[in-house]
Design a protein around this motif. Sequence first.
Motif, mmCIF file in Angstrom:
data_model
loop_
_atom_site.group_PDB
_atom_site.id
_atom_site.type_symbol
_atom_site.label_atom_id
_atom_site.label_comp_id
_atom_site.label_asym_id
_atom_site.label_seq_id
_atom_site.Cartn_x
_atom_site.Cartn_y
_atom_site.Cartn_z
ATOM 1 N N GLY A 240 21.783 96.614 82.075
ATOM 2 C CA GLY A 240 21.498 96.678 83.504
ATOM 3 C C GLY A 240 20.073 96.302 83.851
ATOM 4 N N HIS A 241 19.257 96.005 82.837
ATOM 5 C CA HIS A 241 17.838 95.694 83.052
ATOM 6 C C HIS A 241 17.667 94.237 83.474
ATOM 7 N N ASN A 242 17.028 94.042 84.609
ATOM 8 C CA ASN A 242 16.681 92.700 85.065
ATOM 9 C C ASN A 242 15.337 92.760 85.767
ATOM 10 N N ARG A 243 14.699 91.614 85.919
ATOM 11 C CA ARG A 243 13.333 91.556 86.448
ATOM 12 C C ARG A 243 13.256 90.518 87.556
ATOM 13 N N THR A 244 12.675 90.930 88.671
ATOM 14 C CA THR A 244 12.469 90.040 89.808
ATOM 15 C C THR A 244 10.987 89.713 89.916
ATOM 16 N N THR A 245 10.691 88.440 90.147
ATOM 17 C CA THR A 245 9.319 87.996 90.355
ATOM 18 C C THR A 245 9.215 87.364 91.729
ATOM 19 N N VAL B 54 6.007 91.771 90.258
ATOM 20 C CA VAL B 54 7.098 91.880 89.302
ATOM 21 C C VAL B 54 7.755 93.244 89.480
ATOM 22 N N LEU B 55 9.063 93.211 89.678
ATOM 23 C CA LEU B 55 9.823 94.438 89.912
ATOM 24 C C LEU B 55 10.952 94.526 88.890
ATOM 25 N N PRO C 19 20.062 104.258 85.271
ATOM 26 C CA PRO C 19 19.761 105.408 84.431
ATOM 27 C C PRO C 19 20.818 105.546 83.341
ATOM 28 N N PRO C 20 20.531 106.296 82.288
ATOM 29 C CA PRO C 20 21.502 106.462 81.199
ATOM 30 C C PRO C 20 22.879 106.934 81.666
ATOM 31 N N VAL C 21 22.961 107.786 82.669
ATOM 32 C CA VAL C 21 24.257 108.269 83.143
ATOM 33 C C VAL C 21 25.113 107.122 83.699
ATOM 34 N N ASP D 283 17.039 103.009 81.969
ATOM 35 C CA ASP D 283 16.017 103.561 82.861
ATOM 36 C C ASP D 283 14.681 102.810 82.779
ATOM 37 N N LYS D 284 14.728 101.479 82.720
ATOM 38 C CA LYS D 284 13.517 100.647 82.640
ATOM 39 C C LYS D 284 12.924 100.361 84.017
ATOM 40 N N GLY D 285 13.581 100.839 85.061
ATOM 41 C CA GLY D 285 13.099 100.649 86.425
ATOM 42 C C GLY D 285 14.038 101.344 87.385
ATOM 43 N N ALA D 286 13.619 101.424 88.635
ATOM 44 C CA ALA D 286 14.499 101.987 89.660
ATOM 45 C C ALA D 286 15.771 101.150 89.699
ATOM 46 N N ASN D 287 16.904 101.787 90.040
ATOM 47 C CA ASN D 287 18.117 100.976 90.115
ATOM 48 C C ASN D 287 18.149 100.221 91.447
ATOM 49 N N PRO D 288 18.991 99.208 91.573
ATOM 50 C CA PRO D 288 18.971 98.370 92.770
ATOM 51 C C PRO D 288 19.133 99.124 94.088
ATOM 52 N N VAL D 289 19.970 100.157 94.121
ATOM 53 C CA VAL D 289 20.125 100.870 95.387
ATOM 54 C C VAL D 289 18.894 101.725 95.697
ATOM 55 N N GLU D 290 18.154 102.115 94.665
ATOM 56 C CA GLU D 290 16.862 102.782 94.889
ATOM 57 C C GLU D 290 15.834 101.771 95.397
ATOM 58 N N HIS D 291 15.880 100.540 94.881
ATOM 59 C CA HIS D 291 15.000 99.483 95.408
ATOM 60 C C HIS D 291 15.287 99.246 96.887
ATOM 61 N N LEU D 292 16.564 99.310 97.260
ATOM 62 C CA LEU D 292 16.919 99.140 98.669
ATOM 63 C C LEU D 292 16.299 100.251 99.517
ATOM 64 N N LEU D 293 16.359 101.498 99.029
ATOM 65 C CA LEU D 293 15.725 102.600 99.759
ATOM 66 C C LEU D 293 14.221 102.375 99.877
ATOM 67 N N ASN D 294 13.603 101.866 98.809
ATOM 68 C CA ASN D 294 12.174 101.560 98.854
ATOM 69 C C ASN D 294 11.882 100.475 99.892
ATOM 70 N N ALA D 295 12.703 99.428 99.913
ATOM 71 C CA ALA D 295 12.507 98.357 100.895
ATOM 72 C C ALA D 295 12.651 98.903 102.312
ATOM 73 N N LEU D 296 13.649 99.745 102.532
ATOM 74 C CA LEU D 296 13.848 100.340 103.849
ATOM 75 C C LEU D 296 12.664 101.236 104.207
ATOM 76 N N ALA D 297 12.227 102.066 103.273
ATOM 77 C CA ALA D 297 11.111 102.990 103.520
ATOM 78 C C ALA D 297 9.832 102.238 103.845
ATOM 79 N N SER D 298 9.490 101.272 103.019
ATOM 80 C CA SER D 298 8.230 100.567 103.235
ATOM 81 C C SER D 298 8.266 99.732 104.508
#
Length: 189
Positions: A49-54, A72-73, A78-80, A85-100
């Motif tokens: 599930g690990h991927n990197r966006t630049t 770089v993001l 997560p393991p479950v 767990d090498k980074g926030a998951n995509p739906v957490e990134h979406l919450l971050n984008a919405l928050a910021s």
Amino acid sequence: MAEQTAEKSKTILNGVDVDAVLGLIDAVKEKPDLAESKFRANNEWIDGGHNRTTITGFYGAGQEIAHTEPFVLDADEPPVLAGHDKGANPVEHLLNALASCMTTTMVYHAAVRGIKLEEVESEYEGDIDLKGFLAISDKVRPGYEEIRVKFKVKTDAENVERLKALSRLSPVYDVVSKGTRVKVQIEKK
């Protein structure tokens, strides 16, 4: 209300260069084509599930603009959810984008309107039923069913309702709450 700095006599409110924002508004009113923007991201799968966006730049104000350095993001699960767990998951990134985006939008619009903010905090929580993502049920959508946003703002009481309306001018809020057409193309490499 707004503080003046000695340097070039800029009007700064809430940490925002109000004169620069007003200058942008005037420029776009005068030449509407300047409003056309394109934002880009390049993503590469690493493993599982690990991927990197630049993100290196964007098109805006009638020109290509490079960021001072690439952003770089990393995303993973997560393991479950069978990730590492090498980074926030995509739906957490979406919450971050919405928050910021909602925060920046509120702060900028408040500054331009002369609304002083002393503190801004927010919490984001969304509900996802994994039966949609896991293709267990076609009656459950894969994405968020609902996202709840809670702001805590230290400002004058009469500003609260105005700030709520200003936060909704956020481009990411618009995308999330109204949906945006997404075109997907897959090519063989």
